[in-house]
Enzyme design. Sequence first.
Site, PDB file in Angstrom:
ATOM      1  N   GLU A  31     -35.559  32.224 -77.542  1.00  0.00           N
ATOM      2  CA  GLU A  31     -35.065  33.590 -77.491  1.00  0.00           C
ATOM      3  C   GLU A  31     -35.746  34.239 -76.286  1.00  0.00           C
ATOM      4  O   GLU A  31     -36.977  34.208 -76.197  1.00  0.00           O
ATOM      5  CB  GLU A  31     -35.451  34.322 -78.780  1.00  0.00           C
ATOM      6  CG  GLU A  31     -34.834  35.693 -78.847  1.00  0.00           C
ATOM      7  CD  GLU A  31     -35.205  36.453 -80.126  1.00  0.00           C
ATOM      8  OE1 GLU A  31     -35.836  35.876 -81.023  1.00  0.00           O
ATOM      9  OE2 GLU A  31     -34.851  37.635 -80.169  1.00  0.00           O
ATOM     10  N   ARG A 257     -44.913  22.948 -86.661  1.00  0.00           N
ATOM     11  CA  ARG A 257     -45.185  23.612 -85.392  1.00  0.00           C
ATOM     12  C   ARG A 257     -46.612  23.331 -84.946  1.00  0.00           C
ATOM     13  O   ARG A 257     -47.477  22.980 -85.737  1.00  0.00           O
ATOM     14  CB  ARG A 257     -44.903  25.103 -85.467  1.00  0.00           C
ATOM     15  CG  ARG A 257     -45.790  25.888 -86.395  1.00  0.00           C
ATOM     16  CD  ARG A 257     -45.221  27.286 -86.663  1.00  0.00           C
ATOM     17  NE  ARG A 257     -45.166  28.107 -85.481  1.00  0.00           N
ATOM     18  CZ  ARG A 257     -44.057  28.712 -85.045  1.00  0.00           C
ATOM     19  NH1 ARG A 257     -42.919  28.575 -85.686  1.00  0.00           N
ATOM     20  NH2 ARG A 257     -44.086  29.462 -83.971  1.00  0.00           N
ATOM     21  N   LYS A 267     -45.276  35.328 -79.632  1.00  0.00           N
ATOM     22  CA  LYS A 267     -44.849  36.083 -78.457  1.00  0.00           C
ATOM     23  C   LYS A 267     -45.094  37.571 -78.672  1.00  0.00           C
ATOM     24  O   LYS A 267     -45.417  38.292 -77.730  1.00  0.00           O
ATOM     25  CB  LYS A 267     -43.362  35.849 -78.205  1.00  0.00           C
ATOM     26  CG  LYS A 267     -43.101  34.571 -77.427  1.00  0.00           C
ATOM     27  CD  LYS A 267     -41.633  34.412 -77.100  1.00  0.00           C
ATOM     28  CE  LYS A 267     -40.874  33.788 -78.239  1.00  0.00           C
ATOM     29  NZ  LYS A 267     -39.493  33.481 -77.955  1.00  0.00           N
TER      30      LYS A 267
HETATM   31  P1  ATP Z   1     -42.645  33.089 -81.420  1.00  0.00           P
HETATM   32  O1  ATP Z   1     -42.972  33.220 -82.866  1.00  0.00           O
HETATM   33  O2  ATP Z   1     -43.822  32.808 -80.555  1.00  0.00           O
HETATM   34  O3  ATP Z   1     -41.777  34.184 -80.901  1.00  0.00           O
HETATM   35  P2  ATP Z   1     -40.309  31.541 -81.759  1.00  0.00           P
HETATM   36  O4  ATP Z   1     -40.232  30.333 -82.607  1.00  0.00           O
HETATM   37  O5  ATP Z   1     -39.691  32.775 -82.260  1.00  0.00           O
HETATM   38  O6  ATP Z   1     -41.811  31.746 -81.327  1.00  0.00           O
HETATM   39  P3  ATP Z   1     -38.257  30.820 -79.937  1.00  0.00           P
HETATM   40  O7  ATP Z   1     -38.030  31.354 -78.586  1.00  0.00           O
HETATM   41  O8  ATP Z   1     -37.306  31.156 -81.002  1.00  0.00           O
HETATM   42  O9  ATP Z   1     -39.729  31.264 -80.339  1.00  0.00           O
HETATM   43  O10 ATP Z   1     -38.539  29.261 -79.906  1.00  0.00           O
HETATM   44  C1  ATP Z   1     -37.853  28.308 -79.146  1.00  0.00           C
HETATM   45  C2  ATP Z   1     -38.129  26.958 -79.738  1.00  0.00           C
HETATM   46  O11 ATP Z   1     -39.528  26.657 -79.666  1.00  0.00           O
HETATM   47  C3  ATP Z   1     -37.749  26.918 -81.198  1.00  0.00           C
HETATM   48  O12 ATP Z   1     -37.005  25.731 -81.424  1.00  0.00           O
HETATM   49  C4  ATP Z   1     -39.063  26.919 -81.918  1.00  0.00           C
HETATM   50  O13 ATP Z   1     -38.984  26.216 -83.124  1.00  0.00           O
HETATM   51  C5  ATP Z   1     -40.003  26.241 -80.928  1.00  0.00           C
HETATM   52  N1  ATP Z   1     -41.380  26.667 -81.130  1.00  0.00           N
HETATM   53  C6  ATP Z   1     -41.878  27.915 -81.068  1.00  0.00           C
HETATM   54  N2  ATP Z   1     -43.187  27.936 -81.352  1.00  0.00           N
HETATM   55  C7  ATP Z   1     -43.558  26.652 -81.592  1.00  0.00           C
HETATM   56  C8  ATP Z   1     -44.788  26.002 -81.949  1.00  0.00           C
HETATM   57  N3  ATP Z   1     -45.913  26.684 -82.119  1.00  0.00           N
HETATM   58  N4  ATP Z   1     -44.777  24.654 -82.101  1.00  0.00           N
HETATM   59  C9  ATP Z   1     -43.647  23.963 -81.919  1.00  0.00           C
HETATM   60  N5  ATP Z   1     -42.462  24.502 -81.604  1.00  0.00           N
HETATM   61  C10 ATP Z   1     -42.402  25.839 -81.435  1.00  0.00           C
HETATM   62 MG    MG Z   2     -37.996  33.646 -82.579  1.00  0.00          MG
END
Ligand code: ATP
Ligand code: MG
Length: 546
Positions: A31, A257, A267
């Site tokens: 995102e 994760r 983020k």
């Molecule tokens: P945040 O909580 O930091 O905003 P998010 O999961 O909302 O992270 P996205 O931009 O939606 O962030 O994530 C893109 C991809 O990265 C998704 O497929 C998510 O599952 C993966 N991802 C995010 N954080 C991790 C992590 N700590 N370990 C492994 N994969 C991750």
């Molecule tokens: Mg997200």
Amino acid sequence: MEESKNFIEEIIDGDLASGKVQTVCTRFPPEPNGYLHIGHAKSLCINFGLKSKYGGKCNLRFDDTNPSKEDAEYVESIKSDIRWLGFEWDKLYFASDYFDVMFDCAVKLIKKGLAYVSDETAEEIRQRRGTLYEAGTESPFRNRSAEENLRLFYEMRDGVYPDGSKVLRAKIDMSSPNLNMRDPVLYRVLHATHHNTGDKWCVYPMYDFAHPIEDAHEGITHSICTLEFEDHRPLYDWVVRECGFPEPLPQQIEFARLNITNTIMSKRYLKKLVDEGKVTGWDDPRMPTLAGIRRRGYPPEAIRDFCERIGVSKANSEVQESYLQSCVRDCLNRTADRVMAVFDPLKVVLTNYKGSETLQVENNPNAEPVTYRSVTFSDVLYIDRSDFALVPPPKYHRLKVDGYVRLKGAYIIHCDEAVTDADGNVTELRCSVVPGSRSGDDTSGVKVKGVIQWVDAATCIDVTVRKLQSLLTDAVDGVTDFNERFNADSMQVVTAKAERGLLSAKAEERFQFMRVGYYVLDRDSGKGKQVFNEIVSLKDSFNSAK
Ligand code: ATP
Ligand code: MG
């Protein structure tokens, strides 16, 4: 030796063997609401790793279905960070480019009697949802006719209703043991400007509806996500099936994760640090963002190696930060050129040496072939104060009065006298060069155990060095709140005396400062002032802790 496979690869092998899937297609779906962090690196390594292992494809898709928090700056940073990590996507998509596809899917569900417009508030929906132990209550709007639902849904799209006044819900099962299946919301009214589609839409799809459609629309075969989506998988499967996408339908697979000690992987919190000015930006070298890590000097191959070594699992865990650092150290030990710098200079006067000369000093003993650089040597040098002891402990191999030490790439010297001030502090060492001891010449017959770094006082330069620590202090006494754990003292700026050759170093060039640590030239350098960030120290706290 047969390579061991992780559970995702085992699933894919099965799908290829059964003929369900011909070409493996994955995607990385960020995102664009912030910069990528080290957690995303793990997801990138898995998705792009599968592409290369199976000769498949991996798309980059900006999951930009939520208009309020997204920004074009993030889109550009995400692309450049992925390329820096060494990956190239096949197709580039913005989920917002096919809002029409999603809208059509919603219409299809309404026509099939599988979705309805509800006038309930978010609070009413929550209250009627039930709990893990109690079934939910059906919405009073659940039995509207398909015609009425269609008319209302088009009116929602056409801006007839204000935010929050109506939603489109799936008609599944209010007594399902899985709460996600109790008539989840698919679309909401939101009068917001989107970074890509502007004001074209005032209805936006919910994540659980949009994501499976995005995957199916792009022909993704294996949709890899983190464990918290496990309970959403039945809904994912319901959406792709009921919307009538062609086989093979995408399959969602969840993994644990990445979490790292003392490292923020949210983020939202990282953005807060940037917005409140607690760091200099998303690419502050202390940030766990890929842009920050890059500026801190971590090589991309070390991050890929780290992700490979920690593997893929179904169980949540926390990796030690020192383990990541040890991967970085392994990589830099192989690749970084050695140079000499002195952080706490102590003057050495060579009383029997006149003039100056240029020596050829080895850059990296692990490189093939070994290369050399020119370093000037003269009668006044600096060594590090910690390499001299007025009152040496037993078996001291560095410099002491009446003792010998080897200056790296130069000569063995003998310390004749330590000059002290009125307070007894050593201000200068008076030493002599041992004849026949120049590097490569062992005719002097003097054997020494200690080899230390030095710089030539006549030509050395002052460099600025940032010593960096984690932005979070250790979690003690159950304090887990990031705000309380913020380490206000995470950057210390010092000066060191270094070889003149470092004047020609380029931004992002990495070095080992011999016997101290690894450093990277920061882009803040210029006008003869070189600024280095500490990457990692030489000492491996991960292995020594074991
Ligand atoms: P945040 O909580 O930091 O905003 P998010 O999961 O909302 O992270 P996205 O931009 O939606 O962030 O994530 C893109 C991809 O990265 C998704 O497929 C998510 O599952 C993966 N991802 C995010 N954080 C991790 C992590 N700590 N370990 C492994 N994969 C991750
Ligand atoms: Mg997200």
